[in-house]
Design a protein around this motif. Structure first.
Motif, PDB file in Angstrom:
ATOM      1  N   ASN A 655      37.993  26.732  42.270  1.00  0.00           N
ATOM      2  CA  ASN A 655      38.908  27.396  41.344  1.00  0.00           C
ATOM      3  C   ASN A 655      39.019  26.619  40.033  1.00  0.00           C
ATOM      4  OD1 ASN A 655      39.416  29.463  43.102  1.00  0.00           O
ATOM      5  ND2 ASN A 655      41.404  28.709  43.778  1.00  0.00           N
ATOM      6  N   ALA A 656      38.999  25.280  40.105  1.00  0.00           N
ATOM      7  CA  ALA A 656      39.068  24.473  38.888  1.00  0.00           C
ATOM      8  C   ALA A 656      37.837  24.717  38.008  1.00  0.00           C
ATOM      9  CB  ALA A 656      39.181  22.993  39.256  1.00  0.00           C
ATOM     10  N   VAL A 657      36.660  24.807  38.641  1.00  0.00           N
ATOM     11  CA  VAL A 657      35.435  25.099  37.886  1.00  0.00           C
ATOM     12  C   VAL A 657      35.541  26.488  37.236  1.00  0.00           C
ATOM     13  CG1 VAL A 657      32.939  25.454  38.033  1.00  0.00           C
ATOM     14  CG2 VAL A 657      34.021  23.588  39.330  1.00  0.00           C
ATOM     15  N   ASP A 658      36.033  27.489  38.017  1.00  0.00           N
ATOM     16  CA  ASP A 658      36.212  28.844  37.466  1.00  0.00           C
ATOM     17  C   ASP A 658      37.160  28.821  36.270  1.00  0.00           C
ATOM     18  OD1 ASP A 658      34.534  29.911  39.361  1.00  0.00           O
ATOM     19  OD2 ASP A 658      36.152  30.477  40.741  1.00  0.00           O
ATOM     20  N   ALA A 659      38.256  28.074  36.391  1.00  0.00           N
ATOM     21  CA  ALA A 659      39.242  28.010  35.310  1.00  0.00           C
ATOM     22  C   ALA A 659      38.629  27.396  34.050  1.00  0.00           C
ATOM     23  CB  ALA A 659      40.461  27.204  35.759  1.00  0.00           C
ATOM     24  N   LEU A 660      37.820  26.350  34.219  1.00  0.00           N
ATOM     25  CA  LEU A 660      37.186  25.717  33.061  1.00  0.00           C
ATOM     26  C   LEU A 660      36.176  26.660  32.412  1.00  0.00           C
ATOM     27  CD1 LEU A 660      36.710  22.117  34.494  1.00  0.00           C
ATOM     28  CD2 LEU A 660      38.324  22.830  32.721  1.00  0.00           C
ATOM     29  N   ASP A 661      35.385  27.365  33.235  1.00  0.00           N
ATOM     30  CA  ASP A 661      34.421  28.319  32.679  1.00  0.00           C
ATOM     31  C   ASP A 661      35.144  29.421  31.908  1.00  0.00           C
ATOM     32  OD1 ASP A 661      32.223  26.974  33.601  1.00  0.00           O
ATOM     33  OD2 ASP A 661      32.030  28.140  35.455  1.00  0.00           O
ATOM     34  N   GLU A 662      36.290  29.858  32.439  1.00  0.00           N
ATOM     35  CA  GLU A 662      37.073  30.896  31.758  1.00  0.00           C
ATOM     36  C   GLU A 662      37.629  30.377  30.432  1.00  0.00           C
ATOM     37  OE1 GLU A 662      41.006  33.717  32.531  1.00  0.00           O
ATOM     38  OE2 GLU A 662      40.030  32.702  34.205  1.00  0.00           O
ATOM     39  N   SER A 663      38.082  29.108  30.414  1.00  0.00           N
ATOM     40  CA  SER A 663      38.630  28.538  29.174  1.00  0.00           C
ATOM     41  C   SER A 663      37.547  28.357  28.109  1.00  0.00           C
ATOM     42  CB  SER A 663      39.304  27.196  29.466  1.00  0.00           C
ATOM     43  OG  SER A 663      38.324  26.201  29.799  1.00  0.00           O
ATOM     44  N   ALA A 712      48.778  36.493  49.609  1.00  0.00           N
ATOM     45  CA  ALA A 712      47.503  37.010  50.116  1.00  0.00           C
ATOM     46  C   ALA A 712      47.030  38.178  49.258  1.00  0.00           C
ATOM     47  CB  ALA A 712      47.663  37.463  51.570  1.00  0.00           C
ATOM     48  N   PHE A 713      45.742  38.214  48.967  1.00  0.00           N
ATOM     49  CA  PHE A 713      45.051  39.276  48.232  1.00  0.00           C
ATOM     50  C   PHE A 713      45.384  39.294  46.743  1.00  0.00           C
ATOM     51  CE2 PHE A 713      45.800  40.874  52.590  1.00  0.00           C
ATOM     52  CZ  PHE A 713      44.486  40.875  53.031  1.00  0.00           C
ATOM     53  N   PHE A 714      46.124  38.314  46.247  1.00  0.00           N
ATOM     54  CA  PHE A 714      46.386  38.261  44.806  1.00  0.00           C
ATOM     55  C   PHE A 714      45.275  37.476  44.126  1.00  0.00           C
ATOM     56  CE2 PHE A 714      48.009  36.058  41.041  1.00  0.00           C
ATOM     57  CZ  PHE A 714      48.432  37.155  40.309  1.00  0.00           C
ATOM     58  N   THR A 715      44.651  38.090  43.128  1.00  0.00           N
ATOM     59  CA  THR A 715      43.582  37.421  42.395  1.00  0.00           C
ATOM     60  C   THR A 715      43.564  37.909  40.963  1.00  0.00           C
ATOM     61  OG1 THR A 715      41.195  36.999  42.280  1.00  0.00           O
ATOM     62  CG2 THR A 715      41.875  39.161  43.077  1.00  0.00           C
ATOM     63  N   THR A 716      43.182  37.044  40.046  1.00  0.00           N
ATOM     64  CA  THR A 716      43.017  37.425  38.636  1.00  0.00           C
ATOM     65  C   THR A 716      41.543  37.543  38.271  1.00  0.00           C
ATOM     66  OG1 THR A 716      43.064  35.100  37.953  1.00  0.00           O
ATOM     67  CG2 THR A 716      45.169  36.283  37.991  1.00  0.00           C
ATOM     68  N   LYS A 717      40.667  37.336  39.254  1.00  0.00           N
ATOM     69  CA  LYS A 717      39.230  37.391  38.987  1.00  0.00           C
ATOM     70  C   LYS A 717      38.761  38.836  39.018  1.00  0.00           C
ATOM     71  CE  LYS A 717      38.542  32.803  41.045  1.00  0.00           C
ATOM     72  NZ  LYS A 717      37.914  32.033  42.121  1.00  0.00           N
ATOM     73  N   VAL A 718      37.607  39.064  38.381  1.00  0.00           N
ATOM     74  CA  VAL A 718      37.053  40.408  38.342  1.00  0.00           C
ATOM     75  C   VAL A 718      36.655  40.842  39.748  1.00  0.00           C
ATOM     76  CG1 VAL A 718      36.235  40.169  35.986  1.00  0.00           C
ATOM     77  CG2 VAL A 718      34.750  39.488  37.857  1.00  0.00           C
ATOM     78  N   GLU A 719      36.591  42.167  39.937  1.00  0.00           N
ATOM     79  CA  GLU A 719      36.276  42.714  41.258  1.00  0.00           C
ATOM     80  C   GLU A 719      34.900  42.212  41.716  1.00  0.00           C
ATOM     81  OE1 GLU A 719      35.935  47.064  43.483  1.00  0.00           O
ATOM     82  OE2 GLU A 719      36.559  46.901  41.390  1.00  0.00           O
ATOM     83  N   GLY A 720      34.857  41.754  42.953  1.00  0.00           N
ATOM     84  CA  GLY A 720      33.609  41.258  43.518  1.00  0.00           C
ATOM     85  C   GLY A 720      33.450  39.755  43.415  1.00  0.00           C
ATOM     86  N   LYS A 721      34.309  39.098  42.598  1.00  0.00           N
ATOM     87  CA  LYS A 721      34.189  37.652  42.446  1.00  0.00           C
ATOM     88  C   LYS A 721      35.240  36.902  43.248  1.00  0.00           C
ATOM     89  CE  LYS A 721      33.411  34.072  38.990  1.00  0.00           C
ATOM     90  NZ  LYS A 721      33.345  33.722  37.577  1.00  0.00           N
ATOM     91  N   GLY A 722      36.378  37.529  43.505  1.00  0.00           N
ATOM     92  CA  GLY A 722      37.438  36.862  44.253  1.00  0.00           C
ATOM     93  C   GLY A 722      38.098  37.803  45.231  1.00  0.00           C
ATOM     94  N   THR A 723      38.467  37.265  46.402  1.00  0.00           N
ATOM     95  CA  THR A 723      39.120  38.094  47.428  1.00  0.00           C
ATOM     96  C   THR A 723      40.624  37.953  47.385  1.00  0.00           C
ATOM     97  OG1 THR A 723      39.031  36.325  49.078  1.00  0.00           O
ATOM     98  CG2 THR A 723      37.120  37.801  48.936  1.00  0.00           C
ATOM     99  N   GLY A 724      41.151  36.941  46.706  1.00  0.00           N
ATOM    100  CA  GLY A 724      42.586  36.709  46.703  1.00  0.00           C
ATOM    101  C   GLY A 724      43.072  35.998  47.958  1.00  0.00           C
ATOM    102  N   LEU A 725      42.145  35.411  48.732  1.00  0.00           N
ATOM    103  CA  LEU A 725      42.537  34.754  49.988  1.00  0.00           C
ATOM    104  C   LEU A 725      42.391  33.237  49.936  1.00  0.00           C
ATOM    105  CD1 LEU A 725      40.944  37.199  52.574  1.00  0.00           C
ATOM    106  CD2 LEU A 725      43.377  36.825  52.178  1.00  0.00           C
ATOM    107  N   GLY A 726      41.642  32.713  48.977  1.00  0.00           N
ATOM    108  CA  GLY A 726      41.349  31.277  48.960  1.00  0.00           C
ATOM    109  C   GLY A 726      42.604  30.429  48.939  1.00  0.00           C
ATOM    110  N   LEU A 727      43.479  30.667  47.970  1.00  0.00           N
ATOM    111  CA  LEU A 727      44.697  29.854  47.863  1.00  0.00           C
ATOM    112  C   LEU A 727      45.679  30.185  48.973  1.00  0.00           C
ATOM    113  CD1 LEU A 727      45.310  29.738  44.010  1.00  0.00           C
ATOM    114  CD2 LEU A 727      44.521  27.904  45.502  1.00  0.00           C
ATOM    115  N   SER A 728      45.725  31.464  49.393  1.00  0.00           N
ATOM    116  CA  SER A 728      46.627  31.842  50.486  1.00  0.00           C
ATOM    117  C   SER A 728      46.245  31.107  51.775  1.00  0.00           C
ATOM    118  CB  SER A 728      46.574  33.351  50.697  1.00  0.00           C
ATOM    119  OG  SER A 728      47.334  33.728  51.827  1.00  0.00           O
TER     120      SER A 728
END
Length: 760
Positions: A655-663, A712-728
């Protein structure tokens, strides 16, 4: 140091008096003439005018255009239409907003101006009027008797007076604005009072026309009522020049003439130029009577046409008056509709009486002035436990719970305004028990007076059923979310288990040939040493082996081969050792150990995770490599489910890598290099906890998203990239499986820090 002659000192004294005289005039209608008169006298000018900005246009508000007369004409006329001023000079002053001094107009660049040619003008002074650096008008002065009339001292004198005029104009306009607000407030108050207390529709409308005529200074005002069956507008009230309501204007077909068109279009028609307006059919009458403005408004209530109100004025109608007229038109429309409803209720009162006594809902009629019921039906009496005689003596506080008592005041105000009212409230039975009711009320004419007809329904059973349904729905929704979360976690766990088995199998299969290669490389290294030793011995014993052997030695570059081959074998040994290390890390990472905890080195898990994610950390065309900063403290071995802890590390660092790529989006490679992407991993130890902090220097997480991070199932990533379960899942692993905590500290622009605490 300035010095003044005796005459100039007298002029200064006159300036002070003139300034005081200008400042003392607070009437915006009289101020232009008074100010112009003072300035003309001070400047010894025979002609002049005062021009002011109004509604983003320039108007001559006062003018003296006859040198043989002392009369100053106070009127408001557009500058462009006036022939009594030199337009070219005035326009120059307006455009450049600068003073113009002409000591001999007939011998100047403006000599060809039509006004100057006609009047043979001599000295001219034109000064802009500014208030707080904002242009608000112009003073134009003309001396018709001599050239060079406006000396420097006189120019400065006039500028002082002009500055006083600017202040006086602003003060007078502010005073006039406040007076206008007060007048309009009184006007609205009187209209509202009339609409509220009048019982007869025609009398109410007639009084409205008289009030509008009085306060708004109209020539005459009229109100028509819409008859939808006949599709005509019937004149009901008229005040001013014309007070009769019969004649040709008494019945106007909808869609005909200016009044009928207003009704058809359902929008106002407003003009401050009646004599040129296309909808004014009798322009000769308008000119003869001096009519200047017209304003007509449709009377619309709840999208229904109630009628039309229209008026003529012999002066322009300001925007503030038009605004209040728009509001008043809506109020009159509402009042007309209310009167129509009242009349309909009166006609149906007998029919309602029979319904009143037999309906299953509680019915009551309330006097809006006393706040008490004047009639109640048997159902209402049974609902509250009172007899009808008892109930009509009660005050609202006797049977309405104190928390809902404010609703009774809202009910009275709403019904008086002609609108329907509805609410739910808690009320009190005669025996003291509380119960819920639903109220619906409307205005009702009872004994010729405005009352409220109130329908009350006991909704205790309905509310109980709704509450039970809501509770059941919440339980089912929670169960569904829990089921979905559990199902997804099982799927995720199974995937991780299968991945672990796959990784373990691959590691095993790779280890066998690697071990074979590694073992043989040791023998190959020894064999090579033996061969090169034997070769050296041959060279010593046979230094001249012959031309053929010499040529072959040179062809294969024996010296370089003897030097490079041991290095090659050594590098191959290093490669096989690296493969062994990687396979060992993958095997350790893949261990699930779900049945029991084991004492493990958390730093190994972090390093293994970083090794697995190394391909994501490397430099890319759009950014440099992500820097990893390790601040490891000495940690003891920690009892945990190693595979699950590694899963948490993987989720957080990914998630940290994703956040940096997004920034980095929208940034160039150079911009990213100036503030390099960085992930900092810190470990700490206190008496009871092992702490792991994984932080990035990205853009951070908004507060509204942070509150849902571990859902659970909450995600800000585009469809297909995140399930919203990792942090949950990570949260459940840390808190439920290990009795620890997982928190996030973040703010926009400051990155995010995920803090894991595991008991030791």
């Amino acid at each position: 140091m300035l010095s003044y002659t005796t005459s100039q000192l007298f002029d200064l004294n006159a300036i002070v008096k003139a300034s005081e005289a200008i400042q003392s005039e607070m009437d915006i209608e009289n101020l232009p003439s008074a100010a112009l008169e003072i300035i003309l006298e001070t400047a010894s000018a025979q002609k002049g005018c005062l021009i002011l900005e109004k509604d983003q246009q320039l108007f001559i508000e006062a003018i003296k255009n006859n040198e043989d007369s002392n009369k100053i004409i106070a009127k408001s006329m557009p500058v462009a239409t006036c022939v009594d001023i030199p337009q070219e000079i005035i326009n120059h002053a307006i455009i450049f907003q600068e003073s113009i001094v002409i000591q001999n107009a007939t011998d100047s660049i403006y000599s060809h101006d039509i006004y100057i040619e006609r009047h043979k003008s001599k000295s001219i002074l034109c000064i802009p009027i500014n208030f707080q650096s904002k242009f608000i008008g112009i003073i134009y002065l003309e001396n018709t008797l001599k050239t060079n009339a406006f000396t420097l001292f006189k120019q400065e004198t006039i500028k002082i007076l002009v500055s006083q005029v600017a202040i006086a104009v602003k003060n007078a306009r502010l005073f006039a604005s406040e007076q206008e607000k007060s007048r309009i407030l009184k006007f609205r108050t009187e209209i509202d009072s009339n609409l509220a207390r009048s019982s007869d529709l025609q009398q109410m409308l007639q009084k409205c026309t008289e009030i509008m005529l009085s306060y708004l200074d109209m020539a005459f005002v009229r109100i028509w009522i819409h008859n939808p069956q006949e599709k005509v507008l019937k004149l009901q009230a008229s005040a001013g020049m014309y007070t009769h309501i019969d004649g040709s204007h008494s019945r106007i077909p909808v869609g005909k003439y200016k009044i009928g068109l207003i009704a058809t279009e359902n929008k106002p028609h407003i003009t401050n130029s009646v004599q040129t307006d296309a909808r004014i059919s009798d322009k000769q009458w308008a000119i003869r009577e001096g009519m200047v403005a017209f304003a007509g408004y449709p009377l619309i209530a709840d999208s229904e046409l109630m009628g039309v109100v229209a008026m003529f004025s012999k002066q322009t109608i300001s925007q503030s008056v038009l605004d209040v007229l728009s509001f008043i038109a809506k109020e009159i429309a509402t009042a007309i509709k209310r009167k129509n409803i009242e009349e309909a209720l009166q006609q149906q009162e007998q029919q309602y009486r029979s319904i009143f006594e037999t309906v299953n809902d509680g019915l009551s009629i309330f006097d809006l002035e006393t706040g008490k019921a004047v009639a109640v039906n048997p159902t209402l009496c049974q609902m509250y436990g009172y007899s009808s005689e008892e109930f009509i003596t009660l005050n609202a506080s006797d049977y309405i719970h104190s928390d809902c008592l404010y609703l009774f005041d809202d009910f009275v105000v709403t019904i008086k305004s002609g609108e329907d009212f509805s609410c739910q409230a808690v009320v009190i039975h005669k025996n003291g028990t509380l119960f819920d009711i639903e109220i619906k009320a409307t205005s009702f004419i009872y004994n010729g007076k405005l009352h409220a007809l109130v329908i009350a329904r006991d909704i205790r059973e309905r509310n109980q059923a709704q509450q039970a349904l809501k509770q059941r729905t919440r339980e089912l929704e929670q169960a569904l979310v829990q089921l979905q979360s559990t199902q997804s976690q099982l799927i995720q766990t199974e995937k991780i288990s299968q991945l672990g088995q796959l990784v373990a199998g691959v590691a095993h299969e790779v280890n066998n040939p690697v071990s074979f290669i590694s073992g043989n490389l040791s023998h190959a290294e020894n064999y090579t040493k033996d061969l090169f030793g034997l070769l050296n011995l041959y060279q010593q014993e046979f230094p001249s082996p012959g031309d053929t052997i010499e040529e072959e030695i040179e062809a294969i570059d024996l010296e370089y081969l003897a030097e490079d081959l041991p290095k090659m074998i050594s590098s191959m040994k290093l490669g096989t050792d690296r493969i062994k290390d990687i396979m060992l890390s993958l095997r350790n990472y893949s261990r699930t150990s779900s049945d029991e905890k084991k004492a493990v080195n958390l730093h190994e898990g972090l390093d293994t995770t970083l090794m697995i994610l190394s391909h994501r950390l490397k430099a890319k065309p759009q950014r440099p490599a992500i820097q990893i900063v390790k601040n490891y403290a000495e940690l003891p071995l920690v009892e945990c489910y190693y595979g699950q802890i590694n899963q948490v590390f993987m989720n957080l660092i990914s998630n940290a890598v994703d956040a940096l790529d997004e920034s980095n989006q929208g940034k160039t490679y150079e911009e990213v290099s100036q503030n390099p992407n960085m992930i900092t991993i810190t470990t700490e130890k206190d008496d009871s906890w092992a702490t792991i902090i994984i932080a990035d220097n990205g853009t951070g997480i908004p507060l509204q998203i942070k509150e849902k991070l571990f859902d659970a199932f909450f995600t800000t990533k585009v469809e297909g990239k995140g399930t919203g379960l990792g942090l949950s899942i990570s949260y459940q692993i840390i808190t439920q499986k290990h009795g620890g905590t997982l928190d996030c500290i973040t703010s926009p622009g400051n990155g995010a820090r995920f803090i894991i605490k595991i008991p030791v």
